[in-house]
Write a protein that holds these residues in place. Structure first.
Motif, PDB file in Angstrom:
ATOM      1  N   ALA A 169     -21.276  -2.499 -34.774  1.00 35.54           N
ATOM      2  CA  ALA A 169     -20.680  -3.156 -33.604  1.00 35.54           C
ATOM      3  C   ALA A 169     -21.298  -2.955 -32.170  1.00 35.54           C
ATOM      4  CB  ALA A 169     -19.090  -2.731 -33.480  1.00 35.54           C
ATOM      5  N   ALA A 170     -21.876  -1.841 -32.101  1.00 36.86           N
ATOM      6  CA  ALA A 170     -22.533  -1.641 -30.759  1.00 36.86           C
ATOM      7  C   ALA A 170     -23.832  -2.608 -30.576  1.00 36.86           C
ATOM      8  CB  ALA A 170     -22.758  -0.162 -30.752  1.00 36.86           C
TER       9      ALA A 170
ATOM     10  N   ALA B 142     -16.712  -8.964 -41.753  1.00 39.45           N
ATOM     11  CA  ALA B 142     -15.944  -7.978 -42.508  1.00 39.45           C
ATOM     12  C   ALA B 142     -16.320  -7.718 -44.029  1.00 39.45           C
ATOM     13  CB  ALA B 142     -14.542  -8.060 -42.448  1.00 39.45           C
ATOM     14  N   VAL B 143     -16.298  -6.794 -44.400  1.00 35.31           N
ATOM     15  CA  VAL B 143     -16.715  -6.369 -45.958  1.00 35.31           C
ATOM     16  C   VAL B 143     -15.484  -5.900 -46.612  1.00 35.31           C
ATOM     17  CG1 VAL B 143     -18.323  -5.534 -47.734  1.00 35.31           C
ATOM     18  CG2 VAL B 143     -19.347  -6.366 -45.796  1.00 35.31           C
ATOM     19  N   ASP B 144     -14.853  -6.483 -47.506  1.00 37.65           N
ATOM     20  CA  ASP B 144     -13.716  -6.091 -48.265  1.00 37.65           C
ATOM     21  C   ASP B 144     -14.404  -5.185 -49.397  1.00 37.65           C
ATOM     22  OD1 ASP B 144     -11.612  -5.556 -49.691  1.00 37.65           O
ATOM     23  OD2 ASP B 144     -10.827  -7.680 -49.648  1.00 37.65           O
TER      24      ASP B 144
ATOM     25  N   VAL C 233     -18.496   4.291 -43.741  1.00 36.54           N
ATOM     26  CA  VAL C 233     -18.379   2.982 -43.413  1.00 36.54           C
ATOM     27  C   VAL C 233     -17.932   2.751 -41.980  1.00 36.54           C
ATOM     28  CG1 VAL C 233     -16.558   1.067 -43.855  1.00 36.54           C
ATOM     29  CG2 VAL C 233     -17.652   2.270 -45.609  1.00 36.54           C
ATOM     30  N   THR C 234     -17.176   3.867 -41.456  1.00 39.57           N
ATOM     31  CA  THR C 234     -16.711   3.970 -40.184  1.00 39.57           C
ATOM     32  C   THR C 234     -17.924   4.017 -38.968  1.00 39.57           C
ATOM     33  OG1 THR C 234     -14.640   4.924 -40.649  1.00 39.57           O
ATOM     34  CG2 THR C 234     -15.455   5.213 -38.335  1.00 39.57           C
TER      35      THR C 234
ATOM     36  N   ASP D 174     -24.557  -6.540 -53.596  1.00 45.66           N
ATOM     37  CA  ASP D 174     -25.416  -6.905 -52.643  1.00 45.66           C
ATOM     38  C   ASP D 174     -24.766  -7.042 -51.408  1.00 45.66           C
ATOM     39  OD1 ASP D 174     -27.666  -7.147 -54.323  1.00 45.66           O
ATOM     40  OD2 ASP D 174     -27.281  -9.061 -55.040  1.00 45.66           O
ATOM     41  N   GLU D 175     -23.337  -7.286 -51.438  1.00 45.81           N
ATOM     42  CA  GLU D 175     -22.473  -7.628 -50.090  1.00 45.81           C
ATOM     43  C   GLU D 175     -22.423  -6.263 -49.423  1.00 45.81           C
ATOM     44  OE1 GLU D 175     -19.903 -11.460 -50.996  1.00 45.81           O
ATOM     45  OE2 GLU D 175     -19.204  -9.394 -51.615  1.00 45.81           O
TER      46      GLU D 175
END
Length: 65
Positions: A14-15, A22-24, A6-7, A31-32
């Motif tokens: 982000a780059a 954001a995804v919780d 995830v990181t 699917d998310e």
């Protein structure tokens, strides 16, 4: 392992993408989760199944499982 994926996915996204939603991990559907770069169908399903079996993630150590 999940934390690393995830990181890395978020850092890469982000780059290259100015706006990233954001995804919780505790509420996201399969699917998310697939929308997160670096998470494929198998890992997305594993995250959903882990939540069903063990409840929500409460710490970074939970993500290692």
């Amino acid at each position: 392992m999940i934390r690393i994926l995830v990181t890395l996915a978020l850092a890469c996204a982000a780059a290259t993408v100015p706006a990233l939603a954001a995804v919780d991990l505790n509420t996201a559907t399969r699917d998310e989760l697939l929308a997160v770069p670096g998470i494929g169908p198998t890992k997305a399903q594993a995250i959903v199944e882990h939540r069903k079996a063990h409840g929500p993630f409460t710490s970074v150590d939970d993500l290692k499982e």
